[in-house]
Design an enzyme around this catalytic site. Sequence first.
Site, mmCIF file in Angstrom:
data_model
loop_
_atom_site.group_PDB
_atom_site.id
_atom_site.type_symbol
_atom_site.label_atom_id
_atom_site.label_comp_id
_atom_site.label_asym_id
_atom_site.label_seq_id
_atom_site.Cartn_x
_atom_site.Cartn_y
_atom_site.Cartn_z
ATOM 1 N N HIS A 1 1.294 -1.134 -0.064
ATOM 2 C CA HIS A 1 -0.281 0.001 -0.005
ATOM 3 C C HIS A 1 0.794 1.522 0.127
ATOM 4 C CE1 HIS A 1 0.170 1.207 4.289
ATOM 5 N NE2 HIS A 1 0.427 -0.326 4.648
HETATM 6 N N1 UDP Z 1 -3.216 -6.046 9.085
HETATM 7 C C1 UDP Z 1 -4.192 -7.192 9.211
HETATM 8 N N2 UDP Z 1 -5.037 -7.419 8.261
HETATM 9 C C2 UDP Z 1 -4.338 -7.233 6.320
HETATM 10 C C3 UDP Z 1 -3.212 -6.417 6.136
HETATM 11 C C4 UDP Z 1 -2.826 -6.238 7.534
HETATM 12 O O1 UDP Z 1 -4.358 -7.362 10.287
HETATM 13 O O2 UDP Z 1 -4.942 -7.559 5.911
HETATM 14 C C5 UDP Z 1 -2.131 -5.681 9.782
HETATM 15 C C6 UDP Z 1 -1.235 -6.789 10.326
HETATM 16 O O3 UDP Z 1 -1.080 -6.843 11.431
HETATM 17 C C7 UDP Z 1 0.031 -5.698 9.476
HETATM 18 C C8 UDP Z 1 -0.722 -4.353 10.443
HETATM 19 O O4 UDP Z 1 -2.482 -4.264 10.052
HETATM 20 O O5 UDP Z 1 0.946 -5.854 10.721
HETATM 21 C C9 UDP Z 1 -0.340 -2.962 9.734
HETATM 22 O O6 UDP Z 1 -1.073 -2.913 8.290
HETATM 23 P P1 UDP Z 1 -0.231 -1.676 7.594
HETATM 24 O O7 UDP Z 1 0.712 -2.273 6.601
HETATM 25 O O8 UDP Z 1 -1.576 -0.780 7.407
HETATM 26 O O9 UDP Z 1 0.488 -0.835 8.457
HETATM 27 P P2 UDP Z 1 2.076 -0.189 8.399
HETATM 28 O O10 UDP Z 1 2.512 -1.890 9.315
HETATM 29 O O11 UDP Z 1 3.239 -0.284 6.764
HETATM 30 O O12 UDP Z 1 2.003 1.000 9.102
#
Ligand code: UDP
Length: 361
Positions: free
Chosen positions: A209
């Site tokens: 994303h």
């Molecule tokens: N996650 C989830 N469902 C999904 C994708 C991600 O529960 O379909 C959780 C997972 O625990 C991941 C967290 O959301 O570590 C973080 O997501 P995101 O990629 O939005 O944030 P970032 O880590 O990039 O800040």
Amino acid sequence: MKITIVAGARPNFIKIAPIINAIEKKKSAGANVSYRLVHTGQHYDKNLSDTFFEELNIPKPHANLEVKSGSQAEQTAAIMIAFEKELIQNPSDLVLVVGDVNSTMACAIVSKKLNTKVAHVEAGIRSGDMTMPEEINRIVTDSITDYFFTTSETASENLKKYGVDINDIHFVGNVMIDTLYQNQSRFEQPAFWNDFNLEEKNYIVLTLHRPANVDEVDSLVNLLQGIDRLANGKKIIFPIHPRTKSILGEKKLEVENICMIEPQGYLNFMYLVKKSFAVITDSGGLSEETTVLGIPCFTMRNNTERPETITVGTNNLVGTSVKNLEKIYSEFLNAESRKCGIPQLWDGKASERIIDILLSH
Ligand code: UDP
């Protein structure tokens, strides 16, 4: 002590859940502590917000600022305006922010200007990449924070280099991993497991994303088709972030192995990760979770603010080109041994340490 806890986006919800549990525990044991939970409304899709509150038993927020989407400036400004009113009406001793999203920075600025102390959970991590909005949020937040709670010695060192007083830096571990340990026994097989004929350790989980990977539709299609080829018949489960989905729009994707699904709730998603062969992602949080679960992770970025996931854990930094991913993935397949360790203090007790420190000051 009255603490205002701020959360705005999916990764924030995962991080505040164990902090609230730790406060409740202290309160039951007679400590003089209470909290007010403020949801800024930065993420508002059911899939990215409500589901996490339900699954992680996070109480209903005391306030929802409902700021929703906008440009970086529009969103940050909207959060600041709404949060200033909220904090004036409901003063507290301390505002606790987590992570690196716009809500983190916006609410830290507002709090400090209202002479309220700021605690930043996940302070000090740095990618060195100023094209990432998150990096700016981290730097600004850490320039006005009072209590710096870090996930690694590297993060603590980064803060020292910025001139932060060592007495204000507290290496406590990782709250995201607290949530993982607290919920591991509840991870749940998704309903589509049999529909896709999934088998343990025989499929890949994919999430993308970040702007560098998804903002240009043709490169995104190219990237997805490259990942599809590399899977060599393994299914690729791709819970597609709303941001990525809207960029892909009606664009035709010719893929054989990629199964696109809605963003998953935490319990189904973590089940998928735990049983997977490998994860390909641009998420920082996911590189931490795969490290603890011992699942090989390939991060589609040129840098990371979480170097311990590489030096200690299972993460591999592969850049944003398919070619490089193919090279590193094939080296991994041929490797005789694979690294797999858990960083110091990622033991499920970070939230308790945070609350203990706050109550002892
Ligand atoms: N996650 C989830 N469902 C999904 C994708 C991600 O529960 O379909 C959780 C997972 O625990 C991941 C967290 O959301 O570590 C973080 O997501 P995101 O990629 O939005 O944030 P970032 O880590 O990039 O800040």
